[in-house]
Structures are given as structure tokens and as C-alpha cells.
Scaffold this motif. Sequence first.
Motif, short mmCIF file in Angstrom:
data_model
loop_
_atom_site.label_atom_id
_atom_site.label_comp_id
_atom_site.label_asym_id
_atom_site.label_seq_id
_atom_site.Cartn_x
_atom_site.Cartn_y
_atom_site.Cartn_z
N GLY A 20 0.83 -1.20 0.00
CA GLY A 20 0.00 0.00 0.00
C GLY A 20 0.86 1.25 0.00
O GLY A 20 2.05 1.23 0.37
N LYS A 45 3.97 6.18 -2.59
CA LYS A 45 3.57 7.15 -1.56
C LYS A 45 2.75 8.25 -2.24
O LYS A 45 3.11 8.73 -3.30
N SER A 46 1.64 8.63 -1.62
CA SER A 46 0.77 9.65 -2.24
C SER A 46 1.51 10.96 -2.44
O SER A 46 2.30 11.37 -1.60
N PHE A 48 0.86 14.70 -2.18
CA PHE A 48 -0.14 15.53 -1.50
C PHE A 48 -0.02 16.97 -2.01
O PHE A 48 1.08 17.54 -1.97
N SER A 104 -0.21 7.42 -6.56
CA SER A 104 -1.33 7.82 -5.69
C SER A 104 -1.36 9.34 -5.53
O SER A 104 -0.32 9.97 -5.34
N GLU A 129 -4.17 5.68 -8.12
CA GLU A 129 -5.09 5.50 -6.99
C GLU A 129 -5.42 6.91 -6.48
O GLU A 129 -4.52 7.69 -6.19
N LYS A 168 -9.62 5.17 -3.50
CA LYS A 168 -9.44 4.66 -2.14
C LYS A 168 -10.40 5.41 -1.23
O LYS A 168 -10.32 6.64 -1.13
N SER A 239 -7.85 -3.24 2.12
CA SER A 239 -6.69 -2.56 2.70
C SER A 239 -6.94 -2.37 4.19
O SER A 239 -7.88 -1.68 4.58
N GLY A 241 -5.11 -4.22 8.02
CA GLY A 241 -5.03 -5.28 9.02
C GLY A 241 -4.61 -6.65 8.54
O GLY A 241 -4.72 -7.62 9.30
N GLN A 260 -4.00 -4.95 -0.02
CA GLN A 260 -2.89 -4.01 0.22
C GLN A 260 -2.38 -4.20 1.65
O GLN A 260 -3.18 -4.34 2.58
N VAL A 261 -1.07 -4.17 1.77
CA VAL A 261 -0.46 -4.43 3.08
C VAL A 261 0.57 -3.34 3.37
O VAL A 261 1.32 -2.95 2.48
N THR A 263 1.31 -2.08 7.40
CA THR A 263 1.81 -2.15 8.78
C THR A 263 2.65 -3.40 9.02
O THR A 263 3.73 -3.32 9.60
N TYR A 266 5.98 -2.86 7.68
CA TYR A 266 6.79 -1.98 8.53
C TYR A 266 7.33 -2.76 9.72
O TYR A 266 8.47 -2.58 10.14
C1 FMN Z 1 3.38 4.87 7.60
C2 FMN Z 1 2.18 4.82 6.67
C3 FMN Z 1 2.05 5.81 5.70
C4 FMN Z 1 0.94 5.80 4.85
N1 FMN Z 1 0.82 6.76 3.88
C5 FMN Z 1 -0.23 6.72 3.02
C6 FMN Z 1 -0.32 7.63 1.94
O1 FMN Z 1 0.53 8.50 1.70
N2 FMN Z 1 -1.41 7.53 1.13
C7 FMN Z 1 -2.38 6.59 1.30
O2 FMN Z 1 -3.33 6.54 0.52
N3 FMN Z 1 -2.31 5.70 2.32
C8 FMN Z 1 -1.26 5.74 3.17
N4 FMN Z 1 -1.18 4.81 4.17
C9 FMN Z 1 -2.24 3.78 4.28
C10 FMN Z 1 -1.81 2.50 3.53
O3 FMN Z 1 -1.63 2.76 2.16
C11 FMN Z 1 -2.82 1.36 3.64
O4 FMN Z 1 -4.08 1.77 3.15
C12 FMN Z 1 -3.01 0.85 5.06
O5 FMN Z 1 -1.90 1.14 5.88
C13 FMN Z 1 -3.22 -0.66 5.00
O6 FMN Z 1 -3.48 -1.16 6.27
P1 FMN Z 1 -2.34 -1.92 7.12
O7 FMN Z 1 -1.32 -0.85 7.46
O8 FMN Z 1 -3.09 -2.42 8.31
O9 FMN Z 1 -1.76 -3.01 6.28
C14 FMN Z 1 -0.07 4.80 5.02
C15 FMN Z 1 0.09 3.81 6.00
C16 FMN Z 1 1.20 3.80 6.81
C17 FMN Z 1 1.35 2.71 7.85
#
Ligand code: FMN
Length: 330
Positions: A20, A45-46, A48, A104, A129, A168, A239, A241, A260-261, A263, A266
Motif C-alpha cells: 500500500g 507514496k501519495s 499531496f 497515488s 489511486e 481509495k 486494505s 489489518g 494491500q499491506v 503495517t 513496517y
Molecule cells: C506509515 C504509513 C504511511 C501511509 N501513507 C499513506 C499515503 O501516503 N497515502 C495513502 O493513501 N495511504 C497511506 N497509508 C495507508 C496505507 O496505504 C494502507 O491503506 C493501510 O496502511 C493498510 O493497512 P495496514 O497498514 O493495516 O496493512 C499509510 C500507511 C502507513 C502505515
Amino acid sequence: MVDLKTEYMGLELRNPIIVGSSGLTKSLSGIKRCEEAGVGAVVLKSIFEEQYQVEQDIPEEDINVYPEALDYMRRGGLLEYAPQELTQLIEKAKKEVNIPIIASINCQSNKLWPSFARQLQDAGADGLELNIYFLPIDLDTPSFDYEKYHLDILEKVKKEVTIPVAVKLTIQVTALPHLASRLADSGCDALVLFNWFLVPDIDVHNLRTKSRKGIGDFHQSLRWVGLLSGRVGCDVASSGGIQSGEDIVKQMLAGASAVQVCTLFYQKGVEETFHLLEGLESWMTEQKCPDIASFRGDLSFKKQELSFKNLGEAEVYFRSQYLKTYAGKK
Ligand SMILES: Cc1cc2nc3c(=O)[nH]c(=O)nc-3n(C[C@H](O)[C@H](O)[C@H](O)COP(=O)(O)O)c2cc1C
């Protein structure tokens, strides 16, 4: 050997795992690491819009450009151009990486979404996205206006690009099935369920509010993937968990085309993809499913509704009262 290939928003993925949008995909080395780890695709990474806004009150001497250029930037000129850093990243990634690259976007002003979208397409992105991210907090704004806001953005972007476009969503949007169906009718290629927010907290000792990281809600995603897949005219990705190969199986039985994954990657590194794929493959082998199509959506609301008069297994997606669940039980 089972076949893990899947199609998501018109793109062929070697398997359904997508990294993700996050810091994991913001550099070429990060993207390459994801590819080496075996994922099916990445969402960058989006970008912004507010990152590129020039504050009106920054003194001229603090900005190292000609005054004419500063005026141009303040009138929003800078925003017409997606930052080169990102377009260059896409160009390089397309040369050095073989998995699909989905860019994104998150904008504030309506008119910039299509402009950013076209530049990212021109740089070589395989898909987009739209990270439409806001809370409907205004007391005077009806749900219809928020829904229209999503549709307007999608329609403008779709006019500007030919690559597939996903939206999204956040869970807070009202009447999700209706919005999802209208987005699909307006050309949306996939819905990503859901975006994840910072959540509020309160420090009771210092009487201050604070923000902390939210947690992706696997079961909310499962509910809505199950309720929407096969009923709206576009793909649905989960997306939030995902922790194991079994979680991927659940989302795909509910009808997800991809997951999408973030966390988990990380926490354990994107190399954890190996265990996720191992879990998915061993379940498919055990269940004698040769490929993803042979089980995807089998426990979705739509498939169960068609096969069983009483909705079979699908009732769980909308059942919410304990009373009914436990009726007659001690
Ligand atoms: C550190 C971090 C930064 C993120 N940055 C964005 C982002 O810039 N744009 C976005 O659409 N989602 C962002 N997300 C959300 C992820 O794309 C994704 O939708 C979500 O984290 C998935 O769930 P999970 O972390 O439980 O796997 C971010 C998530 C994390 C953990």
C-alpha cells in the motif's frame, strides 16, 4: 503448484499482494526491495497537493527564486506541475522494475487532480489511486454533496487519462454501496477499502488533544469487500489489518481481487511477503484450488445470494445484533 496470478484494475499481477501507499514505496530502492520480496504490485507514496503549496506570508528573501517566479508560484503555477522528484521516480522505476507501479494522488482543490494524474501517466505509471481523504464534519453539508465530490474528481481524472484508476475510500462515507456503484458506473476500475486515518486521543493529565496512528480494520474491510464485490461494476481491493496468508484467503473468499499491506511490512520487513504467499499457497493446495479464480468471491454476499434462498453464509456481512446471534443459546 498453484497459480497465484490475478487481475486487478485491468493490470495483471503475479500474485494479489500489493504494498500500500506509504514510505515503503517512496524511493527506487524501496520499490526494488518490494519487487525482490515477491509482491504483485506497489502503490507509490501519495503525492499531496499541500506539500507544494507556497505560503502567502513567506518573506521573499526566504525563497530562493526570482520575484516573478515567486508570484507565479503563489498564483498556483507550481501546482500545475507534479513534482519532478515523483515523475522521475516513476520513469526510473519503469525502466528497472517489472511489477506494476500505481501512483497515488491526494489533492485539496478540484482542478489539480486531473493535472497531476496526466503527468503521472505521462511519466509511465501503470495505474492511479485517488486517495480521496476527508471527514464529512460539516453540519450543513448533506451526504449527497460528499458523494458528488468523489464522483466529480473521478470523472475529471478519467477524462484526462487512459490508464486504470482506483478510488481509495474512507469508511466514514455514507451509503457506501450506492456511492461505490455510482463510482463504478463512472468508470472507476477498482475500489480500495479502506483508507486509514490518524485517530484522536486525549491526554487527561495535561488536558490536551493528541493524534495517534490508527489501526487498519481488517473486519470492516472484510464486511464491505464481501458486500460489494460482484455487485458493483469494478474490482475491490482490501486494505487494512492483513497479518497472514489466511487473512488474504479470507479477503479473497469475500471477493477481493487484491490486498494491500503496510503495517505488517513496517513491522517485519517486506520480505514477510514470503510467508504470506506460503500461507496462501498451502491453503489453496489443501483446498485443491488450482488458481485464484477457482475460489475468489465464493463467500461474497453476491454469490451466496445467488446460490441460497436464505443467503447461506452471507448473512454475517450485515448481521450486527448479538441478540439474534445468541437467541436460544444459554
Ligand atoms: C506509515 C504509513 C504511511 C501511509 N501513507 C499513506 C499515503 O501516503 N497515502 C495513502 O493513501 N495511504 C497511506 N497509508 C495507508 C496505507 O496505504 C494502507 O491503506 C493501510 O496502511 C493498510 O493497512 P495496514 O497498514 O493495516 O496493512 C499509510 C500507511 C502507513 C502505515
